[in-house]
Design a protein around this motif. Structure first.
Motif, PDB file in Angstrom:
ATOM      1  N   ALA A  85       0.826  -0.977  -0.035  1.00 18.55           N
ATOM      2  CA  ALA A  85      -0.463   0.373  -0.258  1.00 18.55           C
ATOM      3  C   ALA A  85       0.940   1.163   0.392  1.00 18.55           C
ATOM      4  CB  ALA A  85      -0.728  -0.374   1.305  1.00 18.55           C
ATOM      5  N   LEU A  86       1.526   1.519   0.674  1.00 25.84           N
ATOM      6  CA  LEU A  86       2.443   2.543   1.026  1.00 25.84           C
ATOM      7  C   LEU A  86       3.578   2.800  -0.266  1.00 25.84           C
ATOM      8  CD1 LEU A  86       3.852   4.569   2.584  1.00 25.84           C
ATOM      9  CD2 LEU A  86       6.301   2.585   3.353  1.00 25.84           C
ATOM     10  N   ILE A  87       4.256   1.837  -1.027  1.00 30.37           N
ATOM     11  CA  ILE A  87       4.824   2.129  -1.819  1.00 30.37           C
ATOM     12  C   ILE A  87       3.979   2.094  -3.388  1.00 30.37           C
ATOM     13  CG2 ILE A  87       6.531   0.861  -3.662  1.00 30.37           C
ATOM     14  CD1 ILE A  87       7.779   1.735  -0.986  1.00 30.37           C
ATOM     15  N   THR A  88       2.674   1.617  -2.931  1.00 28.44           N
ATOM     16  CA  THR A  88       1.844   2.489  -4.706  1.00 28.44           C
ATOM     17  C   THR A  88       1.354   3.805  -4.412  1.00 28.44           C
ATOM     18  OG1 THR A  88       0.594   0.125  -4.380  1.00 28.44           O
ATOM     19  CG2 THR A  88      -0.777   1.955  -4.852  1.00 28.44           C
ATOM     20  N   VAL A  89       0.933   4.285  -3.316  1.00 28.83           N
ATOM     21  CA  VAL A  89       0.838   5.195  -2.995  1.00 28.83           C
ATOM     22  C   VAL A  89       2.151   7.116  -3.563  1.00 28.83           C
ATOM     23  CG1 VAL A  89       0.616   7.245  -1.957  1.00 28.83           C
ATOM     24  CG2 VAL A  89      -1.067   5.667  -1.478  1.00 28.83           C
TER      25      VAL A  89
END
Lengths: 438, 105
Positions: A85-89
């Motif tokens: 989730a973190l890297i997607t954003v």
């Protein structure tokens, strides 16, 4: 000798030109008509993207979760999920732009900040494409590269398993992705990057993903210190059936990783898929054979580890080598990674909990160097140079190690890195997440 | 591991109490130790109506247990059991144990 000198001069000139030009006149992402898009390539890249995402969730999450103690299973699996989730954003805000748009030799531009300029215009039948993948929509290329950006930091979590604070881990991964992964991806995969300009070959990420993650993992293991009672107590893996499931998902997903890196549904993708399978199988057999010879038994974890080692090592070579190359790389990966996870691990005296450096670091180095040996011009259409391969591999190793160290130093002096001894004793599942396996 | 119909109620209590008032209970220990179970039920009665209802159902099952069945008085509290669990390493077969000391592979 004269050939060698000429080669060195040409490389040096390319490097200087690369450094001198802050905005080299390279192809840019651009807008094209729908008719320029290949349906076959797009379909394959959509599939590959899903396969590579599957490698992290649930593949890597299960692979790692099965190897830690019961009290840390949920926290370990959560790390891969949260990183996704973190890297997607981060990727859609700034990561993609800095990695895959032309800029300097070291970093891209902010032209695609918040994916500004990435368009799909139904009314005029136009859409944007990356200059690196001109036959597929840029949105697909962004997603495909995102899945690589996700799995790389997720790999690192295996090195500090069972002892890092969750918040600190998230901050580390955000900074590491922007300060280490993004620049190295630009160096190697964007045509203006300094290693790309020198002719370093890394088809699917042996350097960008595996050496990068391996070096960071080793530094993490050193900085966090060993788990309490490491070397005294037996740290029983919770459930190696989960690890087998995860390793199998990784193996299958790796076809998206390597064959997808052809960015086309073509014969080169087919070759990449074939050599990927051959190298994984060879390394698994070699690892099992070494176990049999040294310990008189074959383990499930060893078979899984051997397969992953082969997959890691064939990654940079997958679009460049033939089947003989794949067999050779698989053989070397099985031998060297076994040593990396056993003998070298003892030498390094770091509690790299799940052997991130031993398998990904060493496997990545073996693959990067042997790409220089076995690259077949008939397949890749390019010459390989052992020196350039070694330069790329060790430059990444050092850069990743140094910057990871600095990030960890910053976090240690502000937020802290480790859970408390009581939390570690009780397990991070309950202590950090109020959950546990019953 | 779990053998009776108290388990689904205990599992529901685990979820409800974790949500509000944020208490984490040990479901397995609740099934094994009646003293611990009674403490959990006390907390559940003070939480909300549904938790209190679950507590009442669990208590009914406790009361209707087979004649002769007893609680586990030799283990006085859940806390003591948890402390000893945390202090003692898990039993490991010697063959397996050696393999995982200082190295995974």
């Amino acid at each position: 000798m004269s050939n060698s000198t000429a080669f060195s001069r040409a490389r040096f000139a390319a490097l200087i030109a690369c450094f001198a030009a802050t905005s080299p006149a390279l192809a840019q992402p651009s807008t094209v008509g729908f008719d320029q898009i290949s349906a076959g390539d797009t379909a394959w890249m959509l599939s590959s993207t899903a396969l590579v995402l599957l490698m992290t969730i649930p593949g890597l999450a299960l692979f790692y979760a099965g190897m830690v103690r019961k009290k840390n299973v949920l926290g370990t699996a959560l790390q891969s999920f949260a990183i996704t989730a973190l890297i997607t954003v981060l990727w859609v805000v700034v990561g993609y732009s800095l990695a895959f748009t032309p800029g300097s030799a070291f970093i891209g531009s902010l032209d695609r900040f918040l994916l500004e300029g990435m368009v799909y215009l139904k009314s005029s039948s136009q859409l944007s494409v990356s200059h690196i993948a001109p036959t597929i929509p840029e949105s697909v290329f962004v997603m495909f590269q995102l899945t690589f950006a996700i799995i790389t930091p997720a790999l690192i979590t295996g090195a500090f398993a069972e002892r890092m604070r969750f918040g600190s881990m998230m901050v580390f991964m955000a900074l590491w992705s922007l300060l280490v992964y993004v620049p190295v991806a630009h160096w190697v995969w964007e045509p203006g990057g300094w290693l790309a300009a020198m002719g370093a070959l890394d088809f699917a990420g042996g350097t960008v993903v595996h050496i990068n993650a391996g070096a960071a993992g080793l530094v993490c293991a050193w900085m966090l210190g060993p788990r309490s009672n490491f070397g005294k107590d037996a740290f029983l893996p919770y459930n190696l059936a989960l690890t087998l499931t995860g390793a199998s998902l990784l193996w299958v997903g790796w076809f998206g990783f390597n064959a997808g890196s052809a960015v086309a549904a073509d014969g080169r993708a087919g070759m990449a898929m074939l050599v990927t399978q051959v190298a994984a199988a060879t390394a698994a057999l070699v690892w099992m054979a070494v176990e049999w010879l040294t310990r008189s038994r074959v383990t499930l974890l060893g078979a899984c580890s051997g397969a992953v080692a082969g997959l890691v090592a064939i990654t940079p070579a997958s679009g460049f080598v033939n089947v003989v190359g794949a067999l050779s790389i698989g053989l070397a990966a099985g031998l060297f990674c076994f040593w990396g996870a056993t003998g070298l691990k003892r030498l390094l005296r770091a509690d790299d909990s799940l052997d991130v450096f031993g398998i990904h670091g060493i496997g990545g180095l073996v693959g990067a160097i042997l790409t220089g040996v076995f690259a077949d011009k008939a397949i890749g259409g390019v010459d390989s140079h052992l020196g350039v391969q070694a330069l790329g591999a060790f430059a990444t190793l050092i850069y990743s190690g140094v910057v990871s160290f600095l990030i960890l130093l910053l976090i240690r002096s502000t937020m802290g890195l480790r859970v408390t001894p009581d939390q570690e004793r009780g397990g991070v599942d309950l202590a950090l997440h109020s959950e546990q396996i019953i | 591991m779990v053998h009776d119909d108290k388990f689904p109620i205990a599992a529901q209590l685990f979820i409800r109490l974790k949500r509000s008032p944020g208490r984490v209970i040990d479901v397995t220990w609740m099934l094994e130790n009646e003293l611990y179970a009674l403490e959990v039920l006390k907390v559940a009665r003070g939480a909300d109506a549904e938790s209190a209802e679950l507590a009442a159902r669990y208590e009914t099952l406790l009361r209707n247990r087979k004649p002769g069945a007893t609680a586990a008085p030799q283990q006085p509290t859940a806390f003591a059991r948890t402390s000893s669990f945390m202090a003692e390493p898990e039993p490991v077969p010697a063959e397996v144990g050696r393999h995982y000391v200082g190295s995974l592979r």
